[in-house]
Enzyme design. Structure first.
Site, PDB file in Angstrom:
ATOM      1  N   PHE A 154       3.752  13.972  -8.990  1.00  0.00           N
ATOM      2  CA  PHE A 154       2.910  12.845  -8.566  1.00  0.00           C
ATOM      3  C   PHE A 154       3.394  12.231  -7.253  1.00  0.00           C
ATOM      4  O   PHE A 154       3.443  11.008  -7.110  1.00  0.00           O
ATOM      5  CB  PHE A 154       2.864  11.757  -9.649  1.00  0.00           C
ATOM      6  CG  PHE A 154       2.311  12.213 -10.970  1.00  0.00           C
ATOM      7  CD1 PHE A 154       1.239  13.086 -11.034  1.00  0.00           C
ATOM      8  CD2 PHE A 154       2.872  11.763 -12.157  1.00  0.00           C
ATOM      9  CE1 PHE A 154       0.726  13.516 -12.259  1.00  0.00           C
ATOM     10  CE2 PHE A 154       2.363  12.177 -13.385  1.00  0.00           C
ATOM     11  CZ  PHE A 154       1.286  13.056 -13.433  1.00  0.00           C
ATOM     12  N   GLY A 338     -26.353  -0.426 -14.949  1.00  0.00           N
ATOM     13  CA  GLY A 338     -26.381   1.029 -14.820  1.00  0.00           C
ATOM     14  C   GLY A 338     -26.110   1.509 -13.411  1.00  0.00           C
ATOM     15  O   GLY A 338     -25.531   2.588 -13.209  1.00  0.00           O
ATOM     16  N   GLU A 361       4.327   2.732  -8.245  1.00  0.00           N
ATOM     17  CA  GLU A 361       5.369   1.833  -7.730  1.00  0.00           C
ATOM     18  C   GLU A 361       5.794   0.792  -8.767  1.00  0.00           C
ATOM     19  O   GLU A 361       6.043  -0.363  -8.451  1.00  0.00           O
ATOM     20  CB  GLU A 361       4.909   1.171  -6.429  1.00  0.00           C
ATOM     21  CG  GLU A 361       4.759   2.176  -5.292  1.00  0.00           C
ATOM     22  CD  GLU A 361       4.767   1.543  -3.927  1.00  0.00           C
ATOM     23  OE1 GLU A 361       5.538   0.580  -3.721  1.00  0.00           O
ATOM     24  OE2 GLU A 361       4.014   2.027  -3.068  1.00  0.00           O
ATOM     25  N   THR A 363       5.040   0.458 -13.181  1.00  0.00           N
ATOM     26  CA  THR A 363       3.930   0.108 -14.067  1.00  0.00           C
ATOM     27  C   THR A 363       3.940  -1.384 -14.393  1.00  0.00           C
ATOM     28  O   THR A 363       4.936  -2.085 -14.186  1.00  0.00           O
ATOM     29  CB  THR A 363       4.026   0.887 -15.389  1.00  0.00           C
ATOM     30  OG1 THR A 363       5.232   0.481 -16.069  1.00  0.00           O
ATOM     31  CG2 THR A 363       4.046   2.394 -15.155  1.00  0.00           C
TER      32      THR A 363
END
EC number: 1.3.8.15
Length: 377
Positions: A154, A338, A361, A363
């Site tokens: 990641f 919608g 950076e 949680t």
């Protein structure tokens, strides 16, 4: 209270740039997953990449309040643009300011501020997310070099990076006290990248794994002291939290803007839905949360500019701004009904982009731990 006239001028500069240069291409970036290099170059030319970097390295020498105002305005147009802005000012620039040698600052920091060099911050691993001290990447000493082996995951901007700031274990017996920071050339032998992740949002800045296989790094490319890398990582992340919090403010402000505009235009039962109390209450809650988050972010930046310890304030800002932004964008989408679920509407992109801010950076749960630990000292 928090800002001077100079700060407001900087905000206007950033807002004008965002409206003229970034807003028109934001939706296209989301579709193509490519952020225009010429816009990155213009951001650097405007001094955004070094807004809080010292003048001797080519920065503007401004303060944290200037940084958060620019982050807020740029992210209001595009969360992805906020990533490109934050990197040199935060995760990638801060380690060099903290522990870099003059030669390293000359070689990496200055070109990064000019927009000529792109770096990546490689801390996270498959088995080391919030528990950053559990990194398994190793660095074995061999003469004047260290041999790096491991996998990072990641990593924002990895596939487009020129160099990587890598955190690796140089002493497996010392836990967090055995981690060292290295500067790795992305193109050298043994460095490869995984397939860019097919992300939910923040499309336009690629994220991928980094694989290190017997990568040879000279000791001159150690960033900081041996076995002091974890301290560098934690200090860097602490400094960066207000930037991410400001990014949340920008996205939340964009959501409020879109919700107000839509509520005034959309008619049901022969009148704009803005006339209905249910919509008015939702808008009132959104605006209140946004302004409360702004105060936390601005206060943290102000305390940092005053030279005060602001770990708790930065975590409070990041935690509250991220969670509030998610709620605000969710409510804004609900107001759209919608249409908010359709990609032709900006709010759909904001909904996907905002979610990661409570994750990367640090949680929201990690921020709560930092806040609590400061309270319980």
């Amino acid at each position: 209270m928090f800002f001077t006239e100079q700060h407001e001028l900087i905000r206007k500069l950033a807002r004008d740039f965002a409206e003229q240069e970034i807003e028109p291409i934001a939706d296209e970036v989301d579709k193509t997953a490519e952020f225009p290099k010429e816009i990155v170059k213009k951001m650097a030319q405007n001094g955004f990449f070094g807004i809080k970097m010292p003048k001797e390295y080519g920065g503007a020498g401004a303060d944290n309040r200037a940084y958060v105002t620019i982050m807020e305005e740029i992210s209001r147009a595009s969360g992805v643009a906020g990533i490109y802005l934050s990197s040199p000012n935060s995760l990638l620039g801060t380690p060099f300011l903290l522990v870099g040698t003059d030669e390293q600052k000359e070689k990496y920091l200055k070109p990064m501020i000019r927009g000529e060099k792109t770096l990546a911050f490689a801390l996270t691993e498959p088995g080391a997310g919030s528990d950053a001290g559990a990194v398994a990447t190793t660095a074995r000493e061999e003469g004047d070099y260290y041999i790096l082996n491991g996998r990072k995951t990641f990593i924002t901007g990895a596939p487009i990076s020129d160099n990587i700031i890598v955190f690796a274990k140089t002493d497996m017996s010392k836990g967090t006290k055995g981690i060292t920071t290295f500067i790795v050339d992305s193109k050298q032998e043994g460095v490869s990248f995984g397939k860019p992740e097919d992300k939910m949002g923040m499309i336009g800045c690629p994220t991928s794994d980094i694989i290190l296989e017997n990568v040879k790094v000279h000791k001159s490319d150690i960033l900081g002291e041996l076995n002091k890398g974890f301290i560098t990582a934690m200090k860097t992340l602490s400094v960066g939290r207000i930037g991410v919090a400001a990014q949340a403010l920008g996205i939340a402000q964009a959501a409020v803007d879109e919700a107000v505009k839509y509520a005034k235009q959309r008619k049901q039962f022969n009148r704009p839905i803005a006339k209905f109390q249910a919509i008015q209450f939702k808008l009132a809650n959104m605006e209140t949360k946004l302004n409360a988050a702004k105060l936390l972010v601005y206060n943290a930046a102000y305390k940092m500019d005053c030279g005060e310890k602001a770990d708790k304030e930065a975590s409070m800002a990041k935690y509250f701004a991220a969670e509030s932004a998610i709620q605000i964008v969710n409510d804004a989408l609900q107001i759209h009904g919608g249409y908010g679920y359709i990609k032709d509407y900006k709010i759909e992109r904001l909904y996907r982009d905002v979610r990661v801010i409570a994750i990367y950076e640090g949680t929201s749960e990690v921020q709560q731990m930092v806040i609590a630990s400061n309270l319980l000292k």
